[in-house]
Design a protein around this motif. Structure first.
Motif, PDB file in Angstrom:
ATOM      1  N   ILE A 174     -38.107 -48.168  10.341  1.00 21.55           N
ATOM      2  CA  ILE A 174     -37.920 -46.783   9.904  1.00 21.55           C
ATOM      3  C   ILE A 174     -38.218 -45.836  11.064  1.00 21.55           C
ATOM      4  O   ILE A 174     -39.162 -46.048  11.831  1.00 21.55           O
ATOM      5  CB  ILE A 174     -38.798 -46.485   8.683  1.00 21.55           C
ATOM      6  CG1 ILE A 174     -38.385 -47.387   7.524  1.00 21.55           C
ATOM      7  CG2 ILE A 174     -38.700 -45.018   8.279  1.00 21.55           C
ATOM      8  CD1 ILE A 174     -39.260 -47.269   6.304  1.00 21.55           C
ATOM      9  N   SER A 187     -34.596 -41.569   9.786  1.00 21.99           N
ATOM     10  CA  SER A 187     -34.293 -42.240   8.517  1.00 21.99           C
ATOM     11  C   SER A 187     -35.371 -42.026   7.458  1.00 21.99           C
ATOM     12  O   SER A 187     -35.111 -42.185   6.261  1.00 21.99           O
ATOM     13  CB  SER A 187     -34.096 -43.739   8.743  1.00 21.99           C
ATOM     14  OG  SER A 187     -35.282 -44.358   9.216  1.00 21.99           O
ATOM     15  N   ARG A 197     -34.661 -40.015   4.178  1.00 19.25           N
ATOM     16  CA  ARG A 197     -33.797 -40.658   3.184  1.00 19.25           C
ATOM     17  C   ARG A 197     -34.611 -41.554   2.254  1.00 19.25           C
ATOM     18  O   ARG A 197     -34.307 -41.662   1.063  1.00 19.25           O
ATOM     19  CB  ARG A 197     -32.695 -41.466   3.880  1.00 19.25           C
ATOM     20  CG  ARG A 197     -31.714 -40.600   4.672  1.00 19.25           C
ATOM     21  CD  ARG A 197     -30.464 -41.357   5.056  1.00 19.25           C
ATOM     22  NE  ARG A 197     -30.698 -42.391   6.053  1.00 19.25           N
ATOM     23  CZ  ARG A 197     -30.706 -42.172   7.370  1.00 19.25           C
ATOM     24  NH1 ARG A 197     -30.481 -40.947   7.837  1.00 19.25           N
ATOM     25  NH2 ARG A 197     -30.906 -43.162   8.222  1.00 19.25           N
ATOM     26  N   GLU A 226     -35.646 -52.047   6.716  1.00 17.37           N
ATOM     27  CA  GLU A 226     -34.265 -51.907   7.176  1.00 17.37           C
ATOM     28  C   GLU A 226     -33.500 -53.231   7.122  1.00 17.37           C
ATOM     29  O   GLU A 226     -32.399 -53.281   6.580  1.00 17.37           O
ATOM     30  CB  GLU A 226     -34.239 -51.308   8.583  1.00 17.37           C
ATOM     31  CG  GLU A 226     -34.535 -49.808   8.619  1.00 17.37           C
ATOM     32  CD  GLU A 226     -33.413 -48.982   8.005  1.00 17.37           C
ATOM     33  OE1 GLU A 226     -32.332 -48.914   8.619  1.00 17.37           O
ATOM     34  OE2 GLU A 226     -33.605 -48.429   6.904  1.00 17.37           O
TER      35      GLU A 226
END
Length: 207
Positions: free
Chosen positions: A160, A164, A167, A134
């Motif tokens: 994460i 998320s 995705r 991230e």
């Protein structure tokens, strides 16, 4: 022998586990298995870690046990001796990379930039850990480098969440994600292994 490509296909989520008590490792591994997760990255962040790997390797052979947060050559050797079946590093120095190769184990070397990924690819490694995912650009970063580096696949780890993760998993260059949410600290402290099984079951459904 050293390629971690097969590791990316074991589970949609690779649990990133920290244990303070080696005695917790076996019930955690069994709880993950009960939830449909057949792999565990047990991080070398506590004094209990190597003993925990030994116990899981001996008592729960049906789970693929790996050592994570491997940051030194000595740790790579110790993890292999403890029974780890793969290694995961947050980044890579030349000495650490050589030591990982020397163990003969498959491993996921960490990369957070294009240059790091290219350098690892030059050594013949095509399955990498993208860390910290991230903070390093997340899904957008992986989409951007897919064109120039089409031969690489990743296990993004770092920040994460269950929300998320899909995705990332939707990207063709992502085989799995690393997640610490499957084994939360409060569940471990309470020895609430049924909660870990429930979280593992939800994670395995992300496939």
């Amino acid at each position: 022998m050293h390629s971690g490509d097969a590791l990316l296909d074991l589970s949609p989520v690779m649990p990133v586990v920290v244990v303070d008590d080696a005695a917790d490792a076996v019930p955690v591994a069994r709880a993950l298995l009960d939830g449909g997760i057949g792999v565990i990255e047990l991080t070398l962040r506590t004094p209990a870690a190597l003993g925990a790997i030994e116990r899981v390797a001996a008592e729960v052979p049906e789970i693929v046990i790996g050592a994570g947060t491997v940051t030194t050559a000595e740790q790579a050797k110790q993890a292999a001796a403890a029974g780890a079946r793969f290694l995961v590093t947050p980044g890579c120095t030349d000495r650490l990379l050589d030591a990982a190769f020397d163990t003969g184990l498959p491993f996921l070397p960490g990369a957070g930039t294009v240059s790091e990924a290219m350098r690892l690819a030059e050594r013949g490694l095509t399955a990498l850990k993208f860390f910290p995912a991230e903070p390093s650009g997340g899904v957008a970063f992986l989409k951007a480098i897919a064109g120039p580096l089409p031969g690489l696949r990743f296990c993004p780890t770092g920040g994460i969440t269950p929300e998320s993760a899909p995705r990332y998993l939707a990207l063709s260059t992502v085989g799995c994600v690393g997640g610490s949410w499957l084994t939360p600290g409060d569940a471990l402290a309470a020895k609430d292994f049924s909660r870990i099984t429930a979280l593992a079951r939800e994670a395995s459904a992300l496939a």
